[in-house]
Scaffold this active site. Structure first.
Site, PDB file in Angstrom:
ATOM      1  N   HIS A 115      51.619  62.294  42.592  1.00  0.00           N
ATOM      2  CA  HIS A 115      52.614  61.200  42.569  1.00  0.00           C
ATOM      3  C   HIS A 115      51.966  59.841  42.849  1.00  0.00           C
ATOM      4  CE1 HIS A 115      55.714  64.345  42.622  1.00  0.00           C
ATOM      5  NE2 HIS A 115      55.018  64.899  43.601  1.00  0.00           N
ATOM      6  N   SER A 121      37.554  36.837  32.788  1.00  0.00           N
ATOM      7  CA  SER A 121      38.756  36.073  32.451  1.00  0.00           C
ATOM      8  C   SER A 121      38.366  34.669  32.019  1.00  0.00           C
ATOM      9  CB  SER A 121      39.690  36.002  33.667  1.00  0.00           C
ATOM     10  OG  SER A 121      40.688  35.025  33.493  1.00  0.00           O
ATOM     11  N   LYS A 131      37.339  37.503  38.070  1.00  0.00           N
ATOM     12  CA  LYS A 131      37.806  38.740  37.448  1.00  0.00           C
ATOM     13  C   LYS A 131      36.666  39.538  36.802  1.00  0.00           C
ATOM     14  CE  LYS A 131      41.407  40.012  37.033  1.00  0.00           C
ATOM     15  NZ  LYS A 131      42.412  39.680  36.013  1.00  0.00           N
ATOM     16  N   GLU A 167      40.939  50.180  29.037  1.00  0.00           N
ATOM     17  CA  GLU A 167      42.285  49.809  28.593  1.00  0.00           C
ATOM     18  C   GLU A 167      42.425  50.000  27.080  1.00  0.00           C
ATOM     19  OE1 GLU A 167      43.055  46.495  32.119  1.00  0.00           O
ATOM     20  OE2 GLU A 167      42.621  45.836  30.086  1.00  0.00           O
TER      21      GLU A 167
END
Length: 462
Positions: A156, A277, A283, A290
């Site tokens: 979970h 970024s 970043k 992804e």
């Protein structure tokens, strides 16, 4: 050059041609169409349809065409032919004249495209298989390098119980092993040759289709002409195999994305596989994972599309089947590319051992070990589970880990607890207790890794 005519007296509308023609994508089947044509020419010779001289001319012409495609795979796109079959025939006709017109004797574009697509699929499946093996090799190497590193396991998305990082990696090895089996099964089931089945009823030429199948590397000839020209089961099977494999890849990517986040910090992305970024200098983004996750949806969509194309088709061939290729071509490319990318980037992923261990010790992940301890003292598990839960509540109110509670505090919940509880609550003791087959105990994981390596070596050796 259209491969049909005679009964038609009007020119084809340009809008219809644009909608109907398939050369823009089925040019990828050029080499397969040439290979099928070379085999068919040999069959026509054996059947006495063409002479030795004509067979030699066709063989040379087709061999020259194959070389031209090798040099420039997009060569067919420089013409306005309807499809790859008409392109091959027009090229041969321009070079050989009337001899080329004999090549299509006894065959149809229906059995020809079915053969071409199987040949192409078999070739691409071999490439996917190599990439899948490369991904497996990278995962095994990652598991090997992780050694005894421990991390929290999750249910979970909440900390559950500690596991070895290698145990996590080997979970995906098991998934990819099943994917490899599904790929091999699908390829085995498509190992029949449709060539010689004609449009739907079989060829009118007295040709040995088993010899034809052998010539093209198939184990046998398709047994029913109606089925052979309309069968696309193998596309569905491979699309389904790709979809499940990509789903596994997506789940792995989701894990890695979370594990690399600032909130977790279990894994570190190497600079070579990270992006930044345009606005925020700090970043370091896991774009590659992804994208792997995102491409899964693309592959799943192609599976649904081919099922929808086939679901309402009567026997035998229907033009709807022209829609089987573009999505499938993209699916096979995306599948192979994604696996190869995973194999390439995994070596640039490292484990933050200190952070992993720290996280594994948090969240009362040793509560189950406390319950198991009480069971070892003779308490029924359900009662032990309740006692451990009460102690978690006591510890959490004081913002302490379980092992920081005093013996007196523990004995207020159960008099069965003695000083030997503290060694039982360590990370190492908890994992060592998971020593049954498939567990995360050090010995079990070492054995699982050794077995996986042995299996991999046997698969690679063939």
């Amino acid at each position: 050059m259209a491969m049909w005519g005679g009964r038609f007296t009007e020119a084809t509308l340009s809008e219809f041609r644009d909608f109907n023609d398939s050369l823009s994508f089925d040019y990828l089947l050029a080499q397969q169409d040439i290979a099928a044509s070379r085999a068919w020419a040999k069959g026509l010779l054996q059947a006495g349809i063409i002479t030795d001289i004509e067979a030699a001319q066709l063989e040379q012409g087709l061999a020259d065409l194959a070389m031209a495609i090798d040099a420039d795979p997009r060569l067919p796109l420089q013409t306005t032919e309807e499809d790859i079959h008409s392109w091959v025939e027009s090229q041969l006709t321009a070079k050989l004249g009337s001899v080329a017109k004999k090549l299509h004797t006894g065959r149809s574009r229906n059995d020809l495209v079915a053969t071409d697509l199987r040949l192409w699929t078999r070739l691409q499946a071999g490439t996917v298989r190599k990439s899948l093996l490369a991904a497996l090799a990278a995962l095994l190497e990652f598991a090997d390098k992780a050694e005894q590193a421990v991390m929290p396991g999750f249910t979970h998305l909440q900390r559950a119980q500690p596991v070895l990082v290698a145990h996590w990696a080997l979970a995906y090895v098991e998934m990819f092993k099943r994917d490899l089996g599904r790929l091999d099964d699908a390829v085995a089931r498509m190992d029949s040759c449709p060539l010689g089945c004609g449009a739907l009823a079989g060829t009118g030429v007295n040709i040995d289709r088993n010899v034809l199948a052998s010539e093209l590397g198939f184990s046998h000839a398709a047994l029913n002409s109606l089925d052979a020209v309309s069968d696309r089961d193998y596309l569905v099977e491979l699309s389904a195999s790709a979809s499940l494999c990509m789903t596994h890849l997506s789940r792995l990517s989701e894990d890695v994305i979370f594990f690399c986040s600032g909130e977790a910090g279990f894994f570190k992305l190497g600079d070579a596989i990270s992006s930044g970024s345009s606005l925020m200098p700090q970043k370091k983004n896991p774009d590659v994972f992804e994208l792997l996750r995102g491409k899964t949806g693309r592959v799943l969509g192609h599976l649904v599309a081919i099922l929808h194309v086939l679901k309402g088709l009567p026997l035998a061939y229907n033009k709807d089947m022209q829609e089987d290729k573009q999505g499938f071509f993209d699916l096979m490319h995306s599948w192979q590319q994604s696996l190869l990318v995973l194999a390439t980037v995994l070596p640039h992923l490292s484990v933050n051992r200190e952070q992993c261990r720290k996280a594994a010790e948090l969240g009362y992940s040793n509560a189950t070990d406390l319950a198991d301890y009480l069971v070892s003292k003779g308490m029924p598990f359900r009662d032990a589970h309740e006692c451990a839960g009460e102690l978690v509540l006591v510890a959490s109110k004081q913002q302490l880990p379980l092992e920081a509670l005093t013996l007196q505090q523990m004995q207020q919940i159960s008099a069965l607890i003695t000083d030997d509880v503290y060694p039982a609550l360590t990370l190492e003791a908890g994992m060592a207790r998971r020593c049954a087959l498939g567990g995360t105990a050090t010995g079990q994981v070492a054995a699982a890794l050794a077995n996986a390596k042995s299996w991999f070596e046997q698969v690679v050796a063939g």
